[in-house]
Design a protein around this motif. Structure first.
Motif, PDB file in Angstrom:
ATOM      1  N   HIS A   1       0.825  -1.207   0.000  1.00 47.27           N
ATOM      2  CA  HIS A   1       0.000   0.000   0.000  1.00 47.27           C
ATOM      3  C   HIS A   1       0.858   1.255   0.000  1.00 47.27           C
ATOM      4  O   HIS A   1       0.576   2.208  -0.732  1.00 47.27           O
ATOM      5  N   GLU A   2       1.895   1.260   0.805  1.00 46.50           N
ATOM      6  CA  GLU A   2       2.763   2.434   0.863  1.00 46.50           C
ATOM      7  C   GLU A   2       3.478   2.657  -0.456  1.00 46.50           C
ATOM      8  O   GLU A   2       3.606   3.783  -0.931  1.00 46.50           O
ATOM      9  N   LEU A   3       3.944   1.575  -1.061  1.00 46.08           N
ATOM     10  CA  LEU A   3       4.618   1.700  -2.351  1.00 46.08           C
ATOM     11  C   LEU A   3       3.654   2.188  -3.431  1.00 46.08           C
ATOM     12  O   LEU A   3       4.054   2.948  -4.315  1.00 46.08           O
ATOM     13  N   ALA A   4       2.400   1.776  -3.362  1.00 45.63           N
ATOM     14  CA  ALA A   4       1.411   2.258  -4.326  1.00 45.63           C
ATOM     15  C   ALA A   4       1.180   3.756  -4.170  1.00 45.63           C
ATOM     16  O   ALA A   4       1.061   4.479  -5.167  1.00 45.63           O
ATOM     17  N   VAL A   5       1.122   4.236  -2.938  1.00 40.58           N
ATOM     18  CA  VAL A   5       0.927   5.666  -2.701  1.00 40.58           C
ATOM     19  C   VAL A   5       2.118   6.466  -3.224  1.00 40.58           C
ATOM     20  O   VAL A   5       1.958   7.478  -3.917  1.00 40.58           O
ATOM     21  N   VAL A   6       3.325   6.000  -2.923  1.00 37.96           N
ATOM     22  CA  VAL A   6       4.525   6.700  -3.380  1.00 37.96           C
ATOM     23  C   VAL A   6       4.620   6.653  -4.901  1.00 37.96           C
ATOM     24  O   VAL A   6       4.954   7.651  -5.546  1.00 37.96           O
ATOM     25  N   GLY A   7       4.319   5.516  -5.495  1.00 40.70           N
ATOM     26  CA  GLY A   7       4.354   5.394  -6.954  1.00 40.70           C
ATOM     27  C   GLY A   7       3.348   6.297  -7.636  1.00 40.70           C
ATOM     28  O   GLY A   7       3.643   6.925  -8.664  1.00 40.70           O
ATOM     29  N   THR A   8       2.149   6.388  -7.078  1.00 35.45           N
ATOM     30  CA  THR A   8       1.134   7.275  -7.647  1.00 35.45           C
ATOM     31  C   THR A   8       1.559   8.731  -7.547  1.00 35.45           C
ATOM     32  O   THR A   8       1.405   9.504  -8.493  1.00 35.45           O
ATOM     33  N   ALA A   9       2.117   9.120  -6.407  1.00 36.04           N
ATOM     34  CA  ALA A   9       2.545  10.507  -6.222  1.00 36.04           C
ATOM     35  C   ALA A   9       3.682  10.866  -7.173  1.00 36.04           C
ATOM     36  O   ALA A   9       3.659  11.930  -7.802  1.00 36.04           O
TER      37      ALA A   9
ATOM     38  N   GLY B   1       4.402   9.437 -10.002  1.00 34.92           N
ATOM     39  CA  GLY B   1       3.856   9.447 -11.358  1.00 34.92           C
ATOM     40  C   GLY B   1       3.103  10.731 -11.656  1.00 34.92           C
ATOM     41  O   GLY B   1       3.250  11.316 -12.738  1.00 34.92           O
ATOM     42  N   PHE B   2       2.306  11.195 -10.688  1.00 37.98           N
ATOM     43  CA  PHE B   2       1.576  12.449 -10.871  1.00 37.98           C
ATOM     44  C   PHE B   2       2.528  13.620 -11.050  1.00 37.98           C
ATOM     45  O   PHE B   2       2.340  14.469 -11.921  1.00 37.98           O
ATOM     46  N   ILE B   3       3.568  13.655 -10.239  1.00 38.76           N
ATOM     47  CA  ILE B   3       4.519  14.769 -10.318  1.00 38.76           C
ATOM     48  C   ILE B   3       5.258  14.756 -11.652  1.00 38.76           C
ATOM     49  O   ILE B   3       5.439  15.800 -12.276  1.00 38.76           O
ATOM     50  N   SER B   4       5.658  13.589 -12.121  1.00 39.75           N
ATOM     51  CA  SER B   4       6.385  13.535 -13.391  1.00 39.75           C
ATOM     52  C   SER B   4       5.487  13.904 -14.563  1.00 39.75           C
ATOM     53  O   SER B   4       5.927  14.601 -15.486  1.00 39.75           O
TER      54      SER B   4
ATOM     55  N   CYS C   1       3.776  18.052 -18.568  1.00 35.86           N
ATOM     56  CA  CYS C   1       2.688  18.803 -19.220  1.00 35.86           C
ATOM     57  C   CYS C   1       2.755  20.304 -18.950  1.00 35.86           C
ATOM     58  O   CYS C   1       2.496  21.101 -19.857  1.00 35.86           O
ATOM     59  N   LEU C   2       3.073  20.676 -17.738  1.00 32.87           N
ATOM     60  CA  LEU C   2       2.974  22.079 -17.341  1.00 32.87           C
ATOM     61  C   LEU C   2       4.288  22.838 -17.425  1.00 32.87           C
ATOM     62  O   LEU C   2       4.288  24.063 -17.343  1.00 32.87           O
ATOM     63  N   GLY C   3       5.386  22.167 -17.547  1.00 38.78           N
ATOM     64  CA  GLY C   3       6.669  22.835 -17.707  1.00 38.78           C
ATOM     65  C   GLY C   3       7.306  23.226 -16.387  1.00 38.78           C
ATOM     66  O   GLY C   3       6.770  23.023 -15.295  1.00 38.78           O
ATOM     67  N   LYS C   4       8.470  23.847 -16.519  1.00 40.85           N
ATOM     68  CA  LYS C   4       9.246  24.222 -15.349  1.00 40.85           C
ATOM     69  C   LYS C   4       8.581  25.387 -14.598  1.00 40.85           C
ATOM     70  O   LYS C   4       8.088  26.321 -15.210  1.00 40.85           O
TER      71      LYS C   4
END
Length: 86
Positions: A7-15, A17-20, A25-28
């Motif tokens: 569960h913890e790894l899923a939360v970290v992976g989702t976060a 992934g969202f940040i990348s 998409c939004l740039g620097k």
């Protein structure tokens, strides 16, 4: 010690992934721009991040204080169960 389970790894992976995806998409500088333009949304994201991270950090703190941890880690070794006084 923090126990990293699925569960913890899923939360970290989702976060991460969202940040990348957001960076692509939004740039620097999108974080600074969002904080400046929409502070309520930024603060909401900070609170959501704290809420999601709590199940990772709270059980070790409770264990060190000698408080029950069975509601978080029922099947793990070293679980502290509440003492019922009669």
């Amino acid at each position: 010690m923090v126990r990293w389970d699925g569960h913890e790894l899923a939360v970290v992976g989702t976060a991460t992934g969202f940040i990348s995806v957001a960076n692509a998409c939004l740039g620097k500088g999108w974080v600074k721009s969002m904080i400046h333009r929409q502070p309520v949304v930024a603060f909401s994201l900070v609170l959501a991040t704290a809420g999601v991270a709590m199940p990772i950090f709270i059980p070790p703190i409770r264990r060190k204080l000698g408080m029950p941890t069975n509601q978080y880690e029922a099947g793990l070794p070293g679980v502290i169960y509440p003492q019922i006084e009669e």
